[in-house]
Design an enzyme around this catalytic site. Structure first.
Site, mmCIF file in Angstrom:
data_model
loop_
_atom_site.group_PDB
_atom_site.id
_atom_site.type_symbol
_atom_site.label_atom_id
_atom_site.label_comp_id
_atom_site.label_asym_id
_atom_site.label_seq_id
_atom_site.Cartn_x
_atom_site.Cartn_y
_atom_site.Cartn_z
ATOM 1 N N THR A 175 60.618 36.185 76.489
ATOM 2 C CA THR A 175 60.503 37.420 75.720
ATOM 3 C C THR A 175 61.186 38.497 76.552
ATOM 4 O OG1 THR A 175 58.270 37.654 76.591
ATOM 5 C CG2 THR A 175 58.484 36.879 74.324
ATOM 6 N N LYS B 25 57.001 30.733 80.752
ATOM 7 C CA LYS B 25 57.284 32.150 80.481
ATOM 8 C C LYS B 25 56.032 32.957 80.789
ATOM 9 C CE LYS B 25 56.903 34.378 76.813
ATOM 10 N NZ LYS B 25 55.668 35.094 77.187
ATOM 11 N N THR C 186 50.870 36.847 78.201
ATOM 12 C CA THR C 186 50.737 35.464 77.763
ATOM 13 C C THR C 186 51.626 34.561 78.606
ATOM 14 O OG1 THR C 186 50.104 35.888 75.495
ATOM 15 C CG2 THR C 186 51.266 33.857 75.909
ATOM 16 N N GLU D 170 58.587 41.870 85.596
ATOM 17 C CA GLU D 170 59.364 43.052 85.249
ATOM 18 C C GLU D 170 58.562 44.297 85.580
ATOM 19 O OE1 GLU D 170 61.568 42.801 81.505
ATOM 20 O OE2 GLU D 170 60.919 44.856 81.133
ATOM 21 N N ASN E 112 53.949 49.313 79.655
ATOM 22 C CA ASN E 112 52.711 49.009 78.920
ATOM 23 C C ASN E 112 52.121 50.186 78.188
ATOM 24 O OD1 ASN E 112 52.223 46.127 79.390
ATOM 25 N ND2 ASN E 112 52.435 46.768 81.515
ATOM 26 N N SER F 47 52.379 46.272 72.622
ATOM 27 C CA SER F 47 52.499 44.838 72.910
ATOM 28 C C SER F 47 51.135 44.229 73.179
ATOM 29 C CB SER F 47 53.406 44.604 74.104
ATOM 30 O OG SER F 47 52.770 45.074 75.280
#
Lengths: 383, 383
Positions: free
Chosen positions: B146, B168, B179, B259, B378, B383
């Site tokens: 993602t 991932k 996730t 990230e 965030n 998300s």
């Protein structure tokens, strides 16, 4: 309307040269009697600062005659001299007041590992002792400030008696922080055992439910002293209710002055099987960085609320949870319900309500959002 | 060197139109046999997404023949149609491969409460099924990305058999994240019960010790499939060691690609009374916002490490703790020791060592620092 509002107390706040800013940094609150009952609660952190190690011994007999508080250094893990500095401060206060050092509570706030300058501290104690006055509460409240933008005071009136209080820290997301220091005074007649029960009941639903960033200080201290100067003995219920109101008022002031925060968030869990489970669920959300960052972004991200609830052991059916944000029930029975676009998070105060549908208990935990300012304050400066 | 490196597997990664970017967003990994033993571990979060609810049933008999993974939506708490969408995807995969839907694991990642477009998903499954190839592992690894900046793959060689893997998430501090999805493949012959024991042992010391921001997803899934195509049955010890190496390698890749992070931090607790206590202590530091913000600021603030340790119930003497940062023992016996100025935190990798002096157990928990980028990612995006 400060710690010197109830009869029988004097206080002072002076600049001892501990703060590089030159501002007031040493406070003294003295109980003149006729009674000297007290109660104190300390941080639950097993790593305790020297002033806490000293004060824990002081409070064991239920008698406290003075509280001295300094900033400029937490005096925690400062080597063998650290404890001796705390003791020297207690002795200096005792000498000036003609009391025993063992009746003097000492509180400190600042960097862990940084030792206070003992000479500055002792000179500051002398100056504070000379400056004691029945109007000194406001100065004392200022002297315990570190990065607080305002001093925090409270007064709660009873029937012929009252409670005063001052506080700093916890709920402030800034350097030299996470330490919460609170001094409460009352001229009611309250035996030490009753004071202890009242204080624990009051802190349990106020300060203990403030969870700004999930971190627990090495120095937190909350002390209440009763002078008995009003001559009136309230019922334990009346006194506990008033003390709880005073603690809650101070806690909300700490929350609102959280430096670096854009929002104050109240997370209320209802219909829990037990109060402990309600607290567990509220606290799990209060400690979720993803949830708190979303609030900073004015994003009503209820998915992150559910993801936090799911980490707890409270009784609930994961397929039957309701969540409201600012009164809008965005999730019912674990399914999207009212439109989240109707949730306006641009104001400072945010409320989240979680319905566990498993009983009658409820509890609120308060926190702040996770902001750039928090990261800046806690990374750019050592504290 | 991907999930299709071991013999007996095909894979594909296609763009199903679920991601607004138009990039690959649906992956399929198929076990061609001769055996179909498997093991899977799921998120411990009690609030589970529909694909997890479905897949938990699929894996109960130890047989899995295919894993299909999509991004663009977690399919969690998406209403009554949500589970049916997951089931429809499983059926579509099964139809294309001539197998039973009950042997198809489904994984999804994305926003909670957002439903995937079922038609797009089913069309994507058809496209992926047509694109299956023994060289498709790299495409599959890309399709599960993602906001990962690189795909994550691993291969560990045994004696005539091998393990492949892709991952991932988790360790990535970015939207649509938290996730973690992992698929592992092996051509070793490993009965389902042995696979299960090996996977739990491997995840326990790898993925379970990654704690980027303390938040636990509703969708995490780690699946291993054994094709038996090598004809070789390794000892459980050899297989577990190799699987642990594969999982650790993937976990470190996730950590490094976080990230928004500037540092990877390894927190190792040594001389603990039990391994659980070592994990508890390391994890408490890993979850301290104050500690992680300090690392972001390149500040070797060991006081915050002690303040975290003190919140745990592990055995230790609060007056006798040693702490090292990047090999410099800044604190010995809970007292300032070597000069913190000697700790250079400007590099990405940071190590913290905590000596509890209470036994022989040890454990490492990995995390990242708390940065402005984390807050931005965030809060600025849902998300």
């Amino acid at each position: 309307m400060t710690v010197t509002h109830p009869h029988g107390f004097t206080a002072a706040g002076v600049a001892a040269g501990l703060k590089s800013s030159g501002g007031k940094d040493l406070a003294l609150v003295v109980n003149e009697g006729p009674t000297f009952d007290s109660a104190t609660v300390f941080t639950a952190n097993r790593c305790k600062a020297n002033p806490v190690l000293w004060s824990q011994e002081v409070v064991k007999d239920g008698t406290v005659k003075a509280v001295v508080l300094n900033s400029g250094g937490a005096n925690c893990y400062t080597g063998p001299d650290g404890f001796q500095t705390t003791h020297a401060v207690a002795e200096k206060v005792a000498e000036g007041l003609g009391i025993g050092a063992i009746d003097v509570v000492v509180c400190s706030t600042g960097l862990i590992g940084l030792a206070n300058d003992r000479d500055d501290l002792l000179a500051g104690v002398e100056a504070a002792t000379s400056a004691l006055s029945a109007d000194g509460g406001a100065h004392a409240a200022e002297a315990i400030m570190t990065t607080d933008s305002v001093s925090k005071n409270t007064v709660v009136e009873g029937a012929g008696w009252s409670i005063g209080g001052m506080a700093k820290g916890a709920g402030m997301l800034a350097p030299q922080l996470a330490t919460m220091l609170v001094v409460l005074t009352t001229d009611a007649v309250v035996p030490a055992a009753d004071l202890d029960a009242a204080l624990r009941a009051a802190t349990r639903v106020s300060f203990d439910r403030l969870d700004s960033d999930g971190c627990m200080s090495t120095n937190d201290t909350v002390t209440v002293m009763a002078s008995g100067a009003s001559g009136i003995t309230p019922t334990p219920e009346d006194f506990t209710a008033a003390l709880t109101q005073a603690c809650t008022d101070l806690a909300m002031q700490l929350l609102k002055d959280a430096e670096g925060a854009d929002h104050e968030i109240a997370i209320t869990t209802v219909h829990a099987a037990t109060e402990e489970e309600a607290v567990e669920v509220s606290r799990s959300v209060a400690r979720s960085n993803l949830f708190k960052a979303a609030v900073f972004g004015n994003d009503p991200n209820w998915g992150r609320v559910l993801a936090s609830i799911g980490t707890t052991q409270a009784q609930f059916d994961p397929a039957d949870l309701d969540v409201a944000m600012n009164g809008v029930w965005v999730c019912r029975q674990s399914t999207p319900a009212e439109d989240p676009a109707g949730v306006d998070l641009t104001g400072r105060e945010v409320s989240v309500t979680i319905d566990l549908k498993s009983g009658d208990a409820r509890a609120t935990v308060w926190t702040n959002d996770l902001t750039h300012a928090y990261v800046h304050e806690n990374s750019a400066y050592s504290s």
